[in-house]
Design an enzyme around this catalytic site. Structure first.
Site, PDB file in Angstrom:
ATOM      1  CE  LYS A   1       3.465  -2.437  -4.438  1.00 22.30           C
ATOM      2  NZ  LYS A   1       2.975  -2.057  -3.093  1.00 22.30           N
TER       3      LYS A   1
ATOM      4  CG  ASP B   1      -1.793  -1.231   1.316  1.00 21.59           C
ATOM      5  OD1 ASP B   1      -2.405  -1.615   0.310  1.00 21.59           O
ATOM      6  OD2 ASP B   1      -1.806  -1.844   2.404  1.00 21.59           O
TER       7      ASP B   1
ATOM      8  CD  GLN C   1       0.580  -8.781  -2.641  1.00 24.08           C
ATOM      9  OE1 GLN C   1       1.427  -9.375  -3.284  1.00 24.08           O
ATOM     10  NE2 GLN C   1      -0.659  -8.714  -3.064  1.00 24.08           N
TER      11      GLN C   1
ATOM     12  N   GLY D   1      -4.182  -4.012  -4.713  1.00 23.16           N
ATOM     13  CA  GLY D   1      -4.977  -2.942  -5.304  1.00 23.16           C
ATOM     14  C   GLY D   1      -4.085  -1.756  -5.593  1.00 23.16           C
ATOM     15  CG  HIS D   2      -1.018  -1.653  -7.784  1.00 22.27           C
ATOM     16  ND1 HIS D   2       0.001  -2.166  -8.555  1.00 22.27           N
ATOM     17  CD2 HIS D   2      -0.826  -2.162  -6.540  1.00 22.27           C
ATOM     18  CE1 HIS D   2       0.762  -2.960  -7.799  1.00 22.27           C
ATOM     19  NE2 HIS D   2       0.268  -2.971  -6.587  1.00 22.27           N
TER      20      HIS D   2
END
Length: 425
Positions: free
Chosen positions: A16, A13, A225, A40-41
């Site tokens: 990235k 988180d 991650q 989740g990006h």
């Protein structure tokens, strides 16, 4: 052009997705090399918020090839939903612009079911898995009973694979966990339809990436991650099921280690983590609420509130070692505006040059630096930042031993200060 690996240097988180999106304008290809839709990006483009779970974060760049590498575990239903959603918003995702490795393993309904049933049985000892079936899929991959994209796009092979695997999975679901059996024909029908739609995207990703190299294009390797969720180097067992460190970029894409030129560690200006596990610099009470509120610290995949704490230099120093980091991109610096002072963990009590094996007993050594009151989202050069803010950055560079070459001062693409050329030739 050089090849650049981007990895999270904390517990994920770190931002990235935004950094990859910004850097991808110079890349010929972006490749996701591990993880699945437990990541989740988040991208913000022209006030529009986009959250990606499987698609690489260069997908919005029309001149960039995006690759889902062999190290990723793919839920085809989720991947197709993402493709459809992007196209609905006006971002076409054509075959060739997106390539999915034929060797990537599939998340199937029994993986999701077993993930949730196991976590429920753990009770108070639960790990905090997202329940997306990631761990059980990697188990099957290592156990040589996995089903891959190459099988998905061939209906006969898919049926043969499911007939071999599903009876064992159903027995586990029923006898071990008290769940309901899955119907083979229903699963076959559903996934055959997915295979028909994904067939144009399935390709030899290794060959494609080596062609990019041969023709002089730069590759951006996108990790999911963070370092301390790595199955080998993280806070085990509160980790994910794959290797999240930079070395996994090679195994998860088929590009050799001699081709990697730069390794960028993404860190927040503070620290967060989701789920259970040790967190030495965690804060509680009003300050945690403040960081969570201002930083929007809720999981992009699960919506769970993230635990929040101060910057941990000892943690990032170790991340620099295990990843071979060459530089840092620091995100969410704007969240710290308005604080009178900002604590930094400079090390742990008794820490030598090693890193404690048990972070749950690590006691931080703190230093406080002056905060700043000014808003910084309009800053586009380091010299535009308040003096105290610049001092905070220098402190982090000194403690970690790496330059901060990218600074995010807000969620937008343009709210980024770049101090170095990430694709220097």
């Amino acid at each position: 052009m050089p090849n650049v690996v981007v990895v999270g240097a904390q517990w994920g988180d770190e931002g990235k997705g935004k950094v990859v999106d910004v850097l991808s304008r110079q890349a010929a290809a972006v490749v996701r090399f591990q993880g699945g839709n437990n990541a989740g990006h988040t991208l913000k483009v022209d006030e529009e918020l986009l959250i990606l779970h499987l698609l690489p974060s260069g997908i919005l760049r029309s001149g960039c090839t995006n690759v889902v590498g062999n190290g990723v575990v793919v839920d085809p239903r989720v991947l197709l939903q993402e493709i459809d959603e992007l196209e609905r918003r006006g971002y076409p995702v054509a075959p060739g612009h997106l390539v999915v490795s034929r060797n990537a393993h599939l998340i199937l309904p029994y993986h999701r079911m077993l993930d949730k049933l196991r976590e429920r049985r753990r009770g108070s000892s639960k790990i905090g898995t997202t329940g997306r079936g990631i761990g059980p899929t990697y188990e099957d991959k290592a156990g040589r009973r996995g089903i891959r994209v190459a099988d998905l796009v061939d209906p006969q092979r898919l049926q043969t694979c499911l007939e071999a695997v599903l009876p064992e999975k159903n027995r586990m679901i029923i006898e071990w966990y008290g769940g309901e059996a899955l119907d083979l024909q229903a699963v076959l029908d559903e996934y055959t339809a997915y295979g028909e739609r994904l067939a144009p995207y399935a390709a030899d990703a290794v060959h494609l990436l080596h062609e990019v190299q041969r023709t002089g294009g730069g590759i951006l390797f996108e990790g999911a991650q963070g370092t301390f969720l790595d199955v080998d180097h993280g806070t085990y067992p509160f980790v994910t099921s794959s290797n999240t460190v930079a070395g996994a970029a090679c195994a998860g894409s088929g590009v050799g280690p001699t081709a990697i030129d730069d390794v960028v560690g993404i860190v927040k200006a503070y620290t967060t983590r989701v789920g259970s596990g040790p967190f030495p610099t965690e804060v509680e009470g009003p300050m945690e609420d403040h960081l969570r509120s201002v930083g929007g610290e809720y999981g992009a995949t699960t919506g769970r509130p993230r635990r929040c704490g101060w910057f941990d230099a000892a943690l990032v120093r170790h991340a620099a070692r295990v990843n071979g980091l060459t530089r840092i991109a620091l995100t969410k610096l704007d969240v710290l505006s308005g604080l009178d002072t900002v604590p930094i963990c400079v090390g742990y009590e008794g820490e030598d040059r090693g890193f404690p094996g048990a972070l749950d007993t690590a006691r931080p050594v703190w230093e406080e630096v002056p905060g700043w009151s000014e808003k910084i989202r309009d800053c586009r050069d380091v010299d535009d930042l308040p003096a105290a803010c610049r001092a905070y950055l220098r402190k982090i560079e000194d403690l970690v031993g790496l330059p901060i070459d990218a600074i995010s001062v807000g969620p937008g693409r343009d709210e980024t200060i770049l101090r170095g050329d990430f694709f220097r030739s």
